[in-house]
Design a protein around this motif. Structure first.
Motif, PDB file in Angstrom:
ATOM      1  N   GLY A   1       9.800 -20.721 -22.797  1.00  0.00           N
ATOM      2  CA  GLY A   1      10.908 -21.053 -21.907  1.00  0.00           C
ATOM      3  C   GLY A   1      12.047 -21.788 -22.568  1.00  0.00           C
ATOM      4  N   VAL A   2      11.895 -22.142 -23.847  1.00  0.00           N
ATOM      5  CA  VAL A   2      12.977 -22.814 -24.579  1.00  0.00           C
ATOM      6  C   VAL A   2      13.713 -21.755 -25.390  1.00  0.00           C
ATOM      7  CG1 VAL A   2      13.568 -24.523 -26.330  1.00  0.00           C
ATOM      8  CG2 VAL A   2      11.748 -25.000 -24.672  1.00  0.00           C
ATOM      9  N   GLY A   3      14.927 -21.428 -24.960  1.00  0.00           N
ATOM     10  CA  GLY A   3      15.712 -20.403 -25.629  1.00  0.00           C
ATOM     11  C   GLY A   3      16.470 -20.946 -26.826  1.00  0.00           C
ATOM     12  N   PRO A   4      17.171 -20.058 -27.541  1.00  0.00           N
ATOM     13  CA  PRO A   4      17.914 -20.483 -28.742  1.00  0.00           C
ATOM     14  C   PRO A   4      18.949 -21.559 -28.463  1.00  0.00           C
ATOM     15  CG  PRO A   4      17.730 -18.092 -28.659  1.00  0.00           C
ATOM     16  CD  PRO A   4      17.236 -18.597 -27.355  1.00  0.00           C
ATOM     17  N   ALA A   5      19.673 -21.445 -27.345  1.00  0.00           N
ATOM     18  CA  ALA A   5      20.722 -22.435 -27.041  1.00  0.00           C
ATOM     19  C   ALA A   5      20.108 -23.811 -26.798  1.00  0.00           C
ATOM     20  CB  ALA A   5      21.533 -21.986 -25.828  1.00  0.00           C
ATOM     21  N   THR A   6      19.035 -23.867 -26.014  1.00  0.00           N
ATOM     22  CA  THR A   6      18.373 -25.148 -25.746  1.00  0.00           C
ATOM     23  C   THR A   6      17.788 -25.727 -27.027  1.00  0.00           C
ATOM     24  OG1 THR A   6      17.832 -24.457 -23.497  1.00  0.00           O
ATOM     25  CG2 THR A   6      16.561 -26.286 -24.404  1.00  0.00           C
ATOM     26  N   ALA A   7      17.198 -24.875 -27.856  1.00  0.00           N
ATOM     27  CA  ALA A   7      16.620 -25.345 -29.123  1.00  0.00           C
ATOM     28  C   ALA A   7      17.702 -25.934 -30.024  1.00  0.00           C
ATOM     29  CB  ALA A   7      15.908 -24.197 -29.822  1.00  0.00           C
ATOM     30  N   ARG A   8      18.867 -25.272 -30.101  1.00  0.00           N
ATOM     31  CA  ARG A   8      19.951 -25.810 -30.939  1.00  0.00           C
ATOM     32  C   ARG A   8      20.419 -27.160 -30.427  1.00  0.00           C
ATOM     33  NH1 ARG A   8      21.684 -20.346 -30.948  1.00  0.00           N
ATOM     34  NH2 ARG A   8      23.129 -20.775 -29.238  1.00  0.00           N
ATOM     35  N   THR A   9      20.506 -27.291 -29.110  1.00  0.00           N
ATOM     36  CA  THR A   9      20.938 -28.567 -28.530  1.00  0.00           C
ATOM     37  C   THR A   9      19.960 -29.677 -28.882  1.00  0.00           C
ATOM     38  OG1 THR A   9      22.040 -27.445 -26.688  1.00  0.00           O
ATOM     39  CG2 THR A   9      21.483 -29.763 -26.381  1.00  0.00           C
ATOM     40  N   LEU A  10      18.678 -29.414 -28.729  1.00  0.00           N
ATOM     41  CA  LEU A  10      17.667 -30.427 -29.035  1.00  0.00           C
ATOM     42  C   LEU A  10      17.647 -30.765 -30.522  1.00  0.00           C
ATOM     43  CD1 LEU A  10      14.773 -29.126 -26.741  1.00  0.00           C
ATOM     44  CD2 LEU A  10      16.120 -31.217 -26.419  1.00  0.00           C
ATOM     45  N   CYS A  11      17.776 -29.760 -31.374  1.00  0.00           N
ATOM     46  CA  CYS A  11      17.771 -29.997 -32.815  1.00  0.00           C
ATOM     47  C   CYS A  11      18.966 -30.840 -33.235  1.00  0.00           C
ATOM     48  CB  CYS A  11      17.764 -28.674 -33.575  1.00  0.00           C
ATOM     49  SG  CYS A  11      16.184 -27.780 -33.480  1.00  0.00           S
ATOM     50  N   SER A  12      20.079 -30.688 -32.554  1.00  0.00           N
ATOM     51  CA  SER A  12      21.260 -31.480 -32.901  1.00  0.00           C
ATOM     52  C   SER A  12      21.043 -32.966 -32.643  1.00  0.00           C
ATOM     53  CB  SER A  12      22.480 -30.986 -32.121  1.00  0.00           C
ATOM     54  OG  SER A  12      22.352 -31.266 -30.734  1.00  0.00           O
TER      55      SER A  12
END
Length: 319
Positions: A116-127
Motif C-alpha cells: 500500500g506504500v506507493g512510489p510517491a509516498t516512499a519518496r516523501t518518507l525517504c526525504s
C-alpha cells in the motif's frame, strides 16, 4: 495463521485460478481470491484440524498444485494478510517463508516494500530519513500524520509495525477482471498489438456491462520473448465499462511504453477497482457520436447475449 499463495501461472492460464481456489478449499473454507495469480487462506482452523503447522500445510498445497495442475507456487505465512503477502513476495518459487517474528522481519525492509506504500509516498518518507520499515515504526505517530495526513500516516505507521486489521473474506466479490492474448509467434508489428488491445478492451467492456459493473483504472501487462514483463496502470477519467474508452486508455498505455522492436509474446488488460454501475457518475456529453457509440454498444451486447460473443465486433478485427 494466514497463507498467501502466489501461483506461477503462464500466460493464458489464468482460467486455472478457480481450480486452484478449489484446491485451497480442501484445507480451509476461508479462502479469498487475489487475481490474477494469488489467493489468501486463513488456516488457523486447519492447523488444529490436521495437526500440522503452517509450513507443512503449505508444502502439501505446493505438491498438490504441481501434481494436479502443473503449477508451481511460492507461499508466505504470517499472522495477518499483510505479513503473509510480504513473505510470499520474498519467497522463491517452490518455497515457503514463514514470518515468526514480525518485528525482525520488517526491521530492515525498505519502506516501499510495505503493501500500500506507493512510489510517491516512499519518496516523501525517504526525504525525511524514514527509508525503512523499522525507522517508520520507531517514529512517533504524530510525525507520520504530519507528513502524510492523519489517516494515511496511521495506516503506514501500523503497517511498519506489522499491524493489519483486514481479514480474509471468503467468496469476496471480485475487485478486478482480466483478459489476455498470447500471439502465435513473438509479435513485432505494433498494429497487430493494437488490434489485440482493441479485442481485449471489447472483451472486458462486454463482461463488465453484462455484470453491470464499471472499473476505475486499467492495467496493461506486456510479456516479452525473454519471459520478462512490463506493467503499467492508468486511472480512467471516470468509472466506465465503455469499450471505446477502455481501448483509448489501453492505446495510451501501449504508446507510453515506446516499444520499437520489442518481441511481444502476450498482452493482458486488467480492469481494476470494480464497482456497481449504478453507483458510478457519468459526465453527460453533447457529442452525438459518443451517444451513438453507446447505443450501438448496447445493441451489440444484446446480439452477443442471444447469438454468442463472436457474432459482432469491430470491423478492424475481421480477419
Amino acid at each position: 495463521m494466514i497463507l498467501y499463495v502466489r501461483f506461477r501461472l503462464e500466460p493464458m492460464h489464468e482460467a486455472l485460478l478457480p481450480h486452484l481456489m478449489g484446491l485451497l478449499g480442501q484445507f480451509t473454507p476461508v479462502v479469498e481470491a487475489a487475481p490474477p495469480d494469488a489467493a489468501l487462506a486463513d488456516v488457523r482452523g486447519a492447523v488444529r484440524y490436521f495437526g500440522r503447522g503452517p509450513a507443512e500445510l503449505a508444502a502439501l498445497i505446493r505438491v498438490r498444485a504441481l501434481a494436479l495442475y502443473g503449477v508451481e507456487c511460492a507461499i508466505g505465512a504470517g499472522p495477518n494478510p499483510l505479513l503473509a503477502r510480504m513473505a510470499a513476495r520474498d519467497a522463491a518459487p517452490g518455497r515457503t517463508l514463514v514470518v515468526d517474528d514480525p518485528e525482525a522481519f520488517l526491521r530492515d525492509k525498505p519502506v516501499a516494500a510495505l503493501h500500500g506504500v506507493g512510489p510517491a509516498t516512499a519518496r516523501t518518507l525517504c526525504s525525511y530519513g524514514l527509508d525503512s520499515a523499522g525507522r517508520v515504526a520507531a517514529a512517533p505517530l504524530a510525525v507520520l500524520q504530519r507528513i502524510l495526513g492523519a489517516r494515511a500516516g496511521r495506516e503506514v505507521w501500523e503497517r511498519a509495525r506489522g499491524v493489519d486489521r483486514t481479514a480474509v473474506v471468503p467468496n469476496a466479490a471480485s475487485r478486478s477482471v482480466a483478459a489476455e492474448r498470447a500471439f502465435d509467434r513473438d509479435e513485432l508489428d505494433r498494429d497487430r498489438q493494437r488490434r489485440a488491445l482493441l479485442s481485449l478492451a471489447g472483451e472486458l467492456g462486454a463482461r463488465m456491462r453484462g455484470e453491470e459493473q464499471v472499473c476505475r483504472s486499467l492495467t496493461l501487462t506486456v510479456r516479452y520473448a525473454d519471459r520478462s514483463a512490463t506493467v503499467r496502470t492508468r486511472a480512467l477519467r471516470e468509472p466506465t465499462a465503455h469499450s471505446v474508452d477502455l481501448a483509448a486508455t489501453a492505446y495510451a498505455l501501449h504508446e507510453a511504453l515506446g516499444l520499437q522492436r520489442a518481441r511481444v509474446r502476450a498482452l493482458a488488460l486488467r480492469a481494476e477497482g470494480l464497482m456497481p454501475a449504478e453507483q458510478a457518475a457519468h459526465q453527460l456529453s453533447f457529442d452525438p457520436a459518443d451517444e451513438k457509440a453507446r447505443r450501438l454498444e448496447a445493441v451489440a451486447d444484446r446480439a452477443r447475449a442471444r447469438f454468442g460473443p463472436g457474432i459482432i465486433g469491430p470491423g478492424s478485427l475481421a480477419a
